[in-house]
Enzyme design. Sequence first.
Site, PDB file in Angstrom:
ATOM      1  N   LYS A  29       0.841  -1.208   0.000  1.00  8.32           N
ATOM      2  CA  LYS A  29       0.000   0.000   0.000  1.00  8.32           C
ATOM      3  C   LYS A  29       0.872   1.253   0.000  1.00  8.32           C
ATOM      4  O   LYS A  29       0.634   2.194  -0.756  1.00  8.32           O
ATOM      5  CB  LYS A  29      -0.904   0.000   1.240  1.00  8.32           C
ATOM      6  CG  LYS A  29      -1.573   1.340   1.503  1.00  8.32           C
ATOM      7  CD  LYS A  29      -2.506   1.291   2.685  1.00  8.32           C
ATOM      8  CE  LYS A  29      -1.866   1.539   4.031  1.00  8.32           C
ATOM      9  NZ  LYS A  29      -1.452   2.926   4.289  1.00  8.32           N
ATOM     10  N   ASN A  30       1.868   1.244   0.864  1.00  5.54           N
ATOM     11  CA  ASN A  30       2.629   2.479   1.060  1.00  5.54           C
ATOM     12  C   ASN A  30       3.670   2.750  -0.019  1.00  5.54           C
ATOM     13  O   ASN A  30       4.284   3.813  -0.022  1.00  5.54           O
ATOM     14  CB  ASN A  30       3.258   2.491   2.459  1.00  5.54           C
ATOM     15  CG  ASN A  30       2.188   2.664   3.520  1.00  5.54           C
ATOM     16  OD1 ASN A  30       1.025   2.970   3.194  1.00  5.54           O
ATOM     17  ND2 ASN A  30       2.542   2.467   4.776  1.00  5.54           N
ATOM     18  N   CYS A 123      -6.064   7.560   9.719  1.00 10.08           N
ATOM     19  CA  CYS A 123      -6.355   6.745  10.898  1.00 10.08           C
ATOM     20  C   CYS A 123      -6.136   7.541  12.176  1.00 10.08           C
ATOM     21  O   CYS A 123      -5.454   8.554  12.184  1.00 10.08           O
ATOM     22  CB  CYS A 123      -5.429   5.542  10.922  1.00 10.08           C
ATOM     23  SG  CYS A 123      -5.548   4.498   9.492  1.00 10.08           S
ATOM     24  N   ARG A 128       0.012  13.702  13.634  1.00 11.35           N
ATOM     25  CA  ARG A 128       0.373  13.663  12.218  1.00 11.35           C
ATOM     26  C   ARG A 128       0.349  15.041  11.530  1.00 11.35           C
ATOM     27  O   ARG A 128      -0.443  15.302  10.622  1.00 11.35           O
ATOM     28  CB  ARG A 128      -0.479  12.643  11.478  1.00 11.35           C
ATOM     29  CG  ARG A 128      -0.454  11.302  12.170  1.00 11.35           C
ATOM     30  CD  ARG A 128      -1.089  10.220  11.384  1.00 11.35           C
ATOM     31  NE  ARG A 128      -0.213   9.661  10.384  1.00 11.35           N
ATOM     32  CZ  ARG A 128      -0.581   8.690   9.555  1.00 11.35           C
ATOM     33  NH1 ARG A 128      -1.777   8.207   9.608  1.00 11.35           N
ATOM     34  NH2 ARG A 128       0.261   8.208   8.674  1.00 11.35           N
ATOM     35  N   ASP A 324       4.068  -0.001  11.985  1.00 13.41           N
ATOM     36  CA  ASP A 324       2.884  -0.642  11.399  1.00 13.41           C
ATOM     37  C   ASP A 324       2.774  -2.130  11.766  1.00 13.41           C
ATOM     38  O   ASP A 324       1.736  -2.745  11.533  1.00 13.41           O
ATOM     39  CB  ASP A 324       2.883  -0.482   9.872  1.00 13.41           C
ATOM     40  CG  ASP A 324       2.685   0.965   9.457  1.00 13.41           C
ATOM     41  OD1 ASP A 324       2.220   1.772  10.283  1.00 13.41           O
ATOM     42  OD2 ASP A 324       3.004   1.304   8.302  1.00 13.41           O
ATOM     43  N   ARG A 417      -9.011  -0.561   3.816  1.00 17.90           N
ATOM     44  CA  ARG A 417      -8.124   0.459   3.254  1.00 17.90           C
ATOM     45  C   ARG A 417      -6.779  -0.133   2.860  1.00 17.90           C
ATOM     46  O   ARG A 417      -6.115   0.388   1.964  1.00 17.90           O
ATOM     47  CB  ARG A 417      -7.893   1.590   4.270  1.00 17.90           C
ATOM     48  CG  ARG A 417      -9.081   2.481   4.426  1.00 17.90           C
ATOM     49  CD  ARG A 417      -8.785   3.600   5.363  1.00 17.90           C
ATOM     50  NE  ARG A 417      -7.489   4.178   5.034  1.00 17.90           N
ATOM     51  CZ  ARG A 417      -6.869   5.088   5.740  1.00 17.90           C
ATOM     52  NH1 ARG A 417      -7.422   5.549   6.832  1.00 17.90           N
ATOM     53  NH2 ARG A 417      -5.713   5.562   5.369  1.00 17.90           N
TER      54      ARG A 417
HETATM   55  N1  EPU Z   1       5.834  14.170  11.399  1.00 12.20           N
HETATM   56  C1  EPU Z   1       5.891  15.501  11.746  1.00 12.20           C
HETATM   57  N2  EPU Z   1       5.718  16.441  10.782  1.00 12.20           N
HETATM   58  C2  EPU Z   1       5.481  16.113   9.480  1.00 12.20           C
HETATM   59  C3  EPU Z   1       5.414  14.758   9.130  1.00 12.20           C
HETATM   60  C4  EPU Z   1       5.599  13.802  10.101  1.00 12.20           C
HETATM   61  O1  EPU Z   1       6.097  15.817  12.913  1.00 12.20           O
HETATM   62  O2  EPU Z   1       5.309  17.023   8.659  1.00 12.20           O
HETATM   63  C5  EPU Z   1       6.025  13.139  12.427  1.00 12.20           C
HETATM   64  C6  EPU Z   1       4.814  12.251  12.623  1.00 12.20           C
HETATM   65  O3  EPU Z   1       3.857  12.840  13.465  1.00 12.20           O
HETATM   66  C7  EPU Z   1       5.437  10.996  13.183  1.00 12.20           C
HETATM   67  C8  EPU Z   1       6.792  10.937  12.487  1.00 12.20           C
HETATM   68  O4  EPU Z   1       7.038  12.252  11.987  1.00 12.20           O
HETATM   69  O5  EPU Z   1       5.638  11.145  14.552  1.00 12.20           O
HETATM   70  C9  EPU Z   1       6.903   9.970  11.341  1.00 12.20           C
HETATM   71  O6  EPU Z   1       5.767  10.098  10.514  1.00 12.20           O
HETATM   72  P1  EPU Z   1       5.827   9.898   8.946  1.00 12.20           P
HETATM   73  O7  EPU Z   1       5.659  11.210   8.286  1.00 12.20           O
HETATM   74  O8  EPU Z   1       7.015   9.081   8.579  1.00 12.20           O
HETATM   75  O9  EPU Z   1       4.511   9.070   8.712  1.00 12.20           O
HETATM   76  P2  EPU Z   1       3.645   9.141   7.414  1.00 12.20           P
HETATM   77  O10 EPU Z   1       4.532   9.428   6.267  1.00 12.20           O
HETATM   78  O11 EPU Z   1       2.451   9.981   7.634  1.00 12.20           O
HETATM   79  C10 EPU Z   1       3.938   6.644   6.715  1.00 12.20           C
HETATM   80  C11 EPU Z   1       3.035   5.502   6.468  1.00 12.20           C
HETATM   81  C12 EPU Z   1       2.434   5.041   7.775  1.00 12.20           C
HETATM   82  C13 EPU Z   1       3.583   4.609   8.688  1.00 12.20           C
HETATM   83  C14 EPU Z   1       4.550   5.778   8.867  1.00 12.20           C
HETATM   84  C15 EPU Z   1       5.783   5.412   9.668  1.00 12.20           C
HETATM   85  C16 EPU Z   1       2.202   5.943   4.251  1.00 12.20           C
HETATM   86  C17 EPU Z   1       1.072   6.298   3.381  1.00 12.20           C
HETATM   87  N3  EPU Z   1       1.975   5.922   5.551  1.00 12.20           N
HETATM   88  O12 EPU Z   1       3.143   7.647   7.308  1.00 12.20           O
HETATM   89  O13 EPU Z   1       1.640   3.921   7.474  1.00 12.20           O
HETATM   90  O14 EPU Z   1       3.070   4.240   9.933  1.00 12.20           O
HETATM   91  O15 EPU Z   1       4.998   6.241   7.581  1.00 12.20           O
HETATM   92  O16 EPU Z   1       6.478   4.367   9.078  1.00 12.20           O
HETATM   93  O17 EPU Z   1       3.293   5.640   3.762  1.00 12.20           O
HETATM   94  C18 EPU Z   1      -0.214   2.526   7.643  1.00 12.20           C
HETATM   95  O18 EPU Z   1       0.102   2.067   6.532  1.00 12.20           O
HETATM   96  O19 EPU Z   1      -1.099   2.001   8.356  1.00 12.20           O
HETATM   97  C19 EPU Z   1       0.449   3.715   8.134  1.00 12.20           C
HETATM   98  C20 EPU Z   1      -0.019   4.451   9.118  1.00 12.20           C
END
Ligand code: EPU
Length: 438
Positions: A29-30, A123, A128, A324, A417
């Site tokens: 998915k990701n 979610c 986030r 995850d 999802r």
């Molecule tokens: N963060 C910030 N500011 C930002 C972006 C992120 O503070 O602008 C923080 C977040 O709050 C978190 C950390 O940085 O504490 C890491 O978050 P990240 O941005 O890496 O998460 P994401 O990109 O929103 C993706 C996956 C998630 C997975 C996380 C961590 C996708 C679509 N989603 O999310 O997947 O948990 O990386 O590996 O790639 C899932 O598939 O169920 C899922 C939640």
Amino acid sequence: MMTETEVFRVAGLAGEKKLSGTIAVSGSKNEALPLLASALLFGDPVRFANMPQISDIESMRTLLESIGVVSESKEHTLTVDARGISKEPFNRDVARKFRASVIATGPLLARTGEVVFPPPGGCLIGKRPIDVFLSGYEKMGATVSVLDDGEVFRITAPEGGLRGAHIIFRVQSVTGTEALLMAAVLAHGTTTLENVALEPEVTALAEALCACGAKIDGIGTTTLVITGTGGVPLSFGDRSPIAVIPDRIEAGSFIVLGALCAENLTITNCATKHLSLPLEMLRDAGVSFEATDTTVTISNNTKANKVFRSLQIRTHEYPGFPTDLQAPMSIFATQATGESVVEEMIFEGRLGYLEDIARMGANIVIADSHKAIITGPMKLTGRELYSPDLRAGLAYIIAALVAKGTSHIYNIHYIERGYEHIEEKLRGIGVAIERAVV
Ligand code: EPU
């Protein structure tokens, strides 16, 4: 008036390891989500293979459609054509539905010079924020306006397009890296991204873009150097479709399911190289399996000869233990002997589901929003479970199978999802799962 709700009804195995057979993992998915968004960088149609058939992919397709992108699917192959791209704002309702909508802001900004979008939803796993994206775009010369009391963001590229910049990530954000990487591919000049995420999905995206003519150095390291095309779209031409990598989280969840509920189980279509740490941890905890590059086989896993040991689960950016997989692994901990510690270091809201698992009979102390202690093994009893996110949703199915009695799992739209045809896949290995209306 009572409304009807669709749930998964799962018959528990009461600790017996009765499942057996083969279960296949779908495309990630990701990785599939940013790949779809990357179609915005191309001047001609792009083709993808091994696309998972899940609702997040449908949401991304609908989002892209709202800005003039046409996509056509045939089984697991998808053709995406961004030639008719417009400067329309994103469809708000769709963008709010899933966090990954924010990935598309990078390539769209680079391609059209403007993006208008609502704060992304998703979610219930924590705050986030999107500051990493916004400050990155600003460094590339864009102007960020917050409109409608924070309900809408408008980002405008400078005259002539985004400019290369030196961007240091405050946190190793997965989607932040993907969005800025894609923005940089079409920018003017060189962009250096420092402290980027190393997740296999990020690496696979970068490699796919390189294979299509993007210039990205440092792939697989924490510093990426991207030489932009100066606004010229990439060309896909008649290349073979880009194949999405296997979903390491689905694979890892199936391995936990196998360890707890199957006598013999073979998990196919995996990329085991992306699961090094989880596999090592499960082996240390006493799970016996054979792994090849693409399969994991659990055999002779009967109750009589298997006692699992407790483990320490501390989530971390890749190659650390994936957040995850934290929920499925915590279900494993409820059946391991001794005290396991779970530390969720990435998201502050991702242990809440453990309250439901404790209500099933597990011995769990939630110390704070980042830490829980699970003492096992404990017998679980089936009950009503309300998924807070897709990963916990699949963990609930595993807990329901371990338990005695029937469980009803609510919020199955979260599970849909991220997991393709999950009921059929599970039924194929002997799980009694059905969709029921309550
Ligand atoms: N963060 C910030 N500011 C930002 C972006 C992120 O503070 O602008 C923080 C977040 O709050 C978190 C950390 O940085 O504490 C890491 O978050 P990240 O941005 O890496 O998460 P994401 O990109 O929103 C993706 C996956 C998630 C997975 C996380 C961590 C996708 C679509 N989603 O999310 O997947 O948990 O990386 O590996 O790639 C899932 O598939 O169920 C899922 C939640």
